[in-house]
Write an enzyme that holds these catalytic residues in place. Structure first.
Site, PDB file in Angstrom:
ATOM      1  N   SER A   1       0.844  -1.189   0.000  1.00  0.00           N
ATOM      2  CA  SER A   1       0.000   0.000   0.000  1.00  0.00           C
ATOM      3  C   SER A   1       0.876   1.233   0.000  1.00  0.00           C
ATOM      4  O   SER A   1       2.011   1.206   0.493  1.00  0.00           O
ATOM      5  CB  SER A   1      -0.886   0.011   1.250  1.00  0.00           C
ATOM      6  OG  SER A   1      -1.478   1.274   1.464  1.00  0.00           O
TER       7      SER A   1
ATOM      8  N   TYR B   1      -0.078  -0.137  10.713  1.00  0.00           N
ATOM      9  CA  TYR B   1      -0.468  -0.550   9.368  1.00  0.00           C
ATOM     10  C   TYR B   1       0.640  -0.221   8.376  1.00  0.00           C
ATOM     11  O   TYR B   1       1.012  -1.053   7.532  1.00  0.00           O
ATOM     12  CB  TYR B   1      -1.769   0.152   8.979  1.00  0.00           C
ATOM     13  CG  TYR B   1      -2.178  -0.059   7.542  1.00  0.00           C
ATOM     14  CD1 TYR B   1      -2.657  -1.295   7.114  1.00  0.00           C
ATOM     15  CD2 TYR B   1      -2.096   0.974   6.609  1.00  0.00           C
ATOM     16  CE1 TYR B   1      -3.033  -1.495   5.788  1.00  0.00           C
ATOM     17  CE2 TYR B   1      -2.475   0.786   5.294  1.00  0.00           C
ATOM     18  CZ  TYR B   1      -2.938  -0.451   4.880  1.00  0.00           C
ATOM     19  OH  TYR B   1      -3.304  -0.644   3.574  1.00  0.00           O
TER      20      TYR B   1
END
Length: 313
Positions: free
Chosen positions: A158, A183
């Site tokens: 990501s 994350y």
């Protein structure tokens, strides 16, 4: 992979291409794929496209009943139980596939969690690092006997990696938790995993940024925060630049199947092409930061991951 190779190839596809688009002319009959998280969001869109191209697909799932309902009607799809945050579950799942002696031509590490409340799994591991990275690390290494010389492994990373490299001194956020940084670290880890798997272990691997997509991945992000972040308007309409799940699945499917990538690997892809170097901090623009493709960091992370999981040696 070298930093100099991290540039667009001119694939002919782009941000609006779908998983079906990138598979036009590609026949996957007789091929076997595994897609973690393949029963919702972009994972489900990817599985649907692979099946339409002729592949048989294994979908590991923590919620088996939910997965089977979501995948009902798709031929050639098998669902087996797997919790990536539990190494015993990883062992049981992989032992089942190893016992069947099948081959795997494509592995897409798609499952993940985002910005969840502080959660500890296993021996106190931070949940993002454990689930998004360590679970996939152990799974792929256990399944390596099923790979052929042509097998490709795709890690769904990501642009969230922009926010953090690997926190070598506090991998598990023992000194204060931040869900977004947790994350981000796990997404950097996903990218570094592909670098070492390809360049040192010798398994063809890529990491991909799927783009910004509203899927169940955001279930821990309150709606008001998503509106405040500019991801959607008050009616729930995604912001300009956001992709559909079918578009979000496209880059992973392209990386797993494109003939244009024969002989390449260890690279980070975006919008169905190799990504450019990130020159700014706009995650919607994307690109890749150097800490996500650094071979020395990749080797260091591999060593730590081997110590923690007992796999990859």
């Amino acid at each position: 992979m070298t930093w100099e190779q991290q540039h667009k190839l001119g694939s002919g596809f782009g941000a609006h291409s779908t998983a079906r688009d990138v598979l036009v002319g590609i026949v996957l009959s007789g091929k076997s794929a595994l897609v973690t998280g393949g029963y919702s969001g972009l994972g489900l869109a990817g599985v649907q496209a692979l099946v339409e191209a002729g592949a048989r697909v294994v979908v590991p799932a923590r919620r088996v009943d939910v997965a089977r309902e979501a995948l009902a009607g798709l031929t050639g799809v098998e669902v087996f139980e797997l919790d990536l945050g539990d190494l015993e579950s990883v062992r049981e799942f992989s032992d089942h596939l190893l016992g069947e002696g099948r081959t795997l031509d494509i592995v897409i590490n798609n499952a993940g969690i985002m910005a969840c409340p502080e959660t500890r799994v296993g021996p106190g591991w931070e949940a993002h690092f454990a689930t998004n990275h360590l679970g996939h690390f152990a799974l792929v290494n256990r399944l390596r006997p099923l790979f052929t010389e042509e097998t490709r492994v795709v890690s769904v990373a990501s642009s969230g990696h922009f926010l953090s490299g690997i926190r070598w001194d506090d991998l598990h956020f023992n000194d204060g938790y931040d869900g977004w940084l947790a994350y981000a670290q796990s997404k950097t880890a996903n990218a570094l995993f592909a670098v070492h798997l390809n360049d040192v272990v010798g398994v063809r691997a890529f990491a991909v940024h799927p783009g910004s997509i509203l899927t169940p991945l955001q279930r821990h992000v309150p709606r008001e925060e998503q509106i405040a972040q500019g991801w959607m308007d008050e009616n729930g309409t995604p912001a300009e630049g956001f992709k559909t799940p079918e578009q979000g699945a496209a880059t992973a499917i392209w990386a797993a199947t494109s003939p244009l990538l024969d002989g390449l690997g260890g690279l980070y892809a975006q919008d169905c092409d190799i990504a450019e170097h990130a020159t700014g901090d706009d995650m919607l623009v994307g690109g890749v930061k150097p800490w996500a493709v650094d071979p020395e960091d990749a080797a260091r992370l591999w060593g730590i991951s081997t110590e923690l999981t007992g796999q990859g040696a």
